[in-house]
Design a protein around this motif. Sequence first.
Motif, PDB file in Angstrom:
ATOM      1  N   THR A   1      -5.383   9.904  -2.102  1.00  0.00           N
ATOM      2  CA  THR A   1      -5.082   8.984  -1.007  1.00  0.00           C
ATOM      3  C   THR A   1      -6.002   7.778  -1.122  1.00  0.00           C
ATOM      4  OG1 THR A   1      -6.655  10.102   0.430  1.00  0.00           O
ATOM      5  CG2 THR A   1      -4.361  10.826   0.583  1.00  0.00           C
ATOM      6  N   PHE A   2      -5.711   6.746  -0.348  1.00  0.00           N
ATOM      7  CA  PHE A   2      -6.567   5.559  -0.299  1.00  0.00           C
ATOM      8  C   PHE A   2      -7.555   5.695   0.849  1.00  0.00           C
ATOM      9  CE2 PHE A   2      -2.701   3.518  -2.167  1.00  0.00           C
ATOM     10  CZ  PHE A   2      -3.282   3.069  -3.335  1.00  0.00           C
ATOM     11  N   SER A   3      -8.802   5.327   0.617  1.00  0.00           N
ATOM     12  CA  SER A   3      -9.778   5.257   1.704  1.00  0.00           C
ATOM     13  C   SER A   3      -9.766   3.830   2.252  1.00  0.00           C
ATOM     14  CB  SER A   3     -11.176   5.612   1.197  1.00  0.00           C
ATOM     15  OG  SER A   3     -11.648   4.598   0.330  1.00  0.00           O
TER      16      SER A   3
ATOM     17  N   GLU B   1      -9.858  -5.020  -1.585  1.00  0.00           N
ATOM     18  CA  GLU B   1      -8.765  -5.904  -2.003  1.00  0.00           C
ATOM     19  C   GLU B   1      -8.768  -7.243  -1.282  1.00  0.00           C
ATOM     20  OE1 GLU B   1      -5.174  -3.642  -1.376  1.00  0.00           O
ATOM     21  OE2 GLU B   1      -5.903  -2.024  -2.653  1.00  0.00           O
TER      22      GLU B   1
ATOM     23  N   GLN C   1      -3.406  -1.309 -10.089  1.00  0.00           N
ATOM     24  CA  GLN C   1      -2.437  -0.807  -9.124  1.00  0.00           C
ATOM     25  C   GLN C   1      -1.022  -1.352  -9.359  1.00  0.00           C
ATOM     26  OE1 GLN C   1      -3.271   1.392  -6.106  1.00  0.00           O
ATOM     27  NE2 GLN C   1      -4.581   1.871  -7.846  1.00  0.00           N
TER      28      GLN C   1
ATOM     29  N   ARG D   1       2.353   1.755  -3.496  1.00  0.00           N
ATOM     30  CA  ARG D   1       1.314   2.243  -4.406  1.00  0.00           C
ATOM     31  C   ARG D   1       0.969   3.700  -4.121  1.00  0.00           C
ATOM     32  NH1 ARG D   1      -2.673  -2.086  -2.724  1.00  0.00           N
ATOM     33  NH2 ARG D   1      -4.187  -0.582  -3.487  1.00  0.00           N
ATOM     34  N   ASP D   2       0.928   4.061  -2.850  1.00  0.00           N
ATOM     35  CA  ASP D   2       0.651   5.447  -2.479  1.00  0.00           C
ATOM     36  C   ASP D   2       1.753   6.359  -3.021  1.00  0.00           C
ATOM     37  OD1 ASP D   2      -0.847   7.479  -0.938  1.00  0.00           O
ATOM     38  OD2 ASP D   2       0.986   7.541   0.265  1.00  0.00           O
TER      39      ASP D   2
ATOM     40  N   ILE E   1       0.843  -1.200   0.000  1.00  0.00           N
ATOM     41  CA  ILE E   1       0.000   0.000   0.000  1.00  0.00           C
ATOM     42  C   ILE E   1       0.878   1.250   0.000  1.00  0.00           C
ATOM     43  CG2 ILE E   1      -1.665   1.338   1.348  1.00  0.00           C
ATOM     44  CD1 ILE E   1      -2.791  -1.444   2.290  1.00  0.00           C
TER      45      ILE E   1
ATOM     46  N   TYR F   1     -11.858   1.620   0.050  1.00  0.00           N
ATOM     47  CA  TYR F   1     -11.165   1.214  -1.180  1.00  0.00           C
ATOM     48  C   TYR F   1     -10.240   0.038  -0.886  1.00  0.00           C
ATOM     49  CZ  TYR F   1      -8.369   1.537  -5.448  1.00  0.00           C
ATOM     50  OH  TYR F   1      -7.736   1.255  -6.625  1.00  0.00           O
ATOM     51  N   LEU F   2      -9.457   0.152   0.188  1.00  0.00           N
ATOM     52  CA  LEU F   2      -8.490  -0.899   0.518  1.00  0.00           C
ATOM     53  C   LEU F   2      -9.183  -2.195   0.934  1.00  0.00           C
ATOM     54  CD1 LEU F   2      -5.820   1.243   2.373  1.00  0.00           C
ATOM     55  CD2 LEU F   2      -5.658   0.287   0.065  1.00  0.00           C
TER      56      LEU F   2
ATOM     57  N   ARG G   1      -0.527   7.317  -6.186  1.00  0.00           N
ATOM     58  CA  ARG G   1      -1.526   8.205  -5.593  1.00  0.00           C
ATOM     59  C   ARG G   1      -0.991   9.599  -5.267  1.00  0.00           C
ATOM     60  NH1 ARG G   1      -6.945   6.620  -5.773  1.00  0.00           N
ATOM     61  NH2 ARG G   1      -6.833   4.463  -6.397  1.00  0.00           N
TER      62      ARG G   1
END
Length: 143
Positions: A32-34, A41, A73, A21-22, A18, A37-38, A26
């Motif tokens: 950003t990831f919420s 996965e 991703q 990927r950020d 994560i 969202y995560l 991102r």
Amino acid sequence: MPDIRLIEYGSCDHHSMIALRDKILRRPLGLTFSEEYLQQEMHDILIGCFDGERIVGCCILTPATATTVQLRQMAVDDDQQGKGTGSLVLRFAEEQARKEGFEELMMHARDVARPFYEKNGYSTRGEIFTEVGIDHIEMFKKL
């Protein structure tokens, strides 16, 4: 030789994935990831490429239909880009998709990454579209 392996959802490796990927996908776009969202996965196939303990590349495979899986991703750390890491991750993902019984791998590729995917045997489908504020194109490969 890098170690490419499946990652367990919620593990330390997943958290490292994560973070990569950020950093690569991102933050440059101001996104950003919420948590929601995560959490999506949880049932996906998570793939990481490691140099020792350090994650240097990753991707996610998400079933789209019974026969098609979507690559999402895909990220390679800055200092590993152009060194073949992405192609290794992609080949591993294709092998995993085949093992899972999928016949096609597709993705929404950033248009700037189109040459990388074309070099790895992918074709385009449809027109360029905007996703997360940048140009993307659907790409696919029969497995």
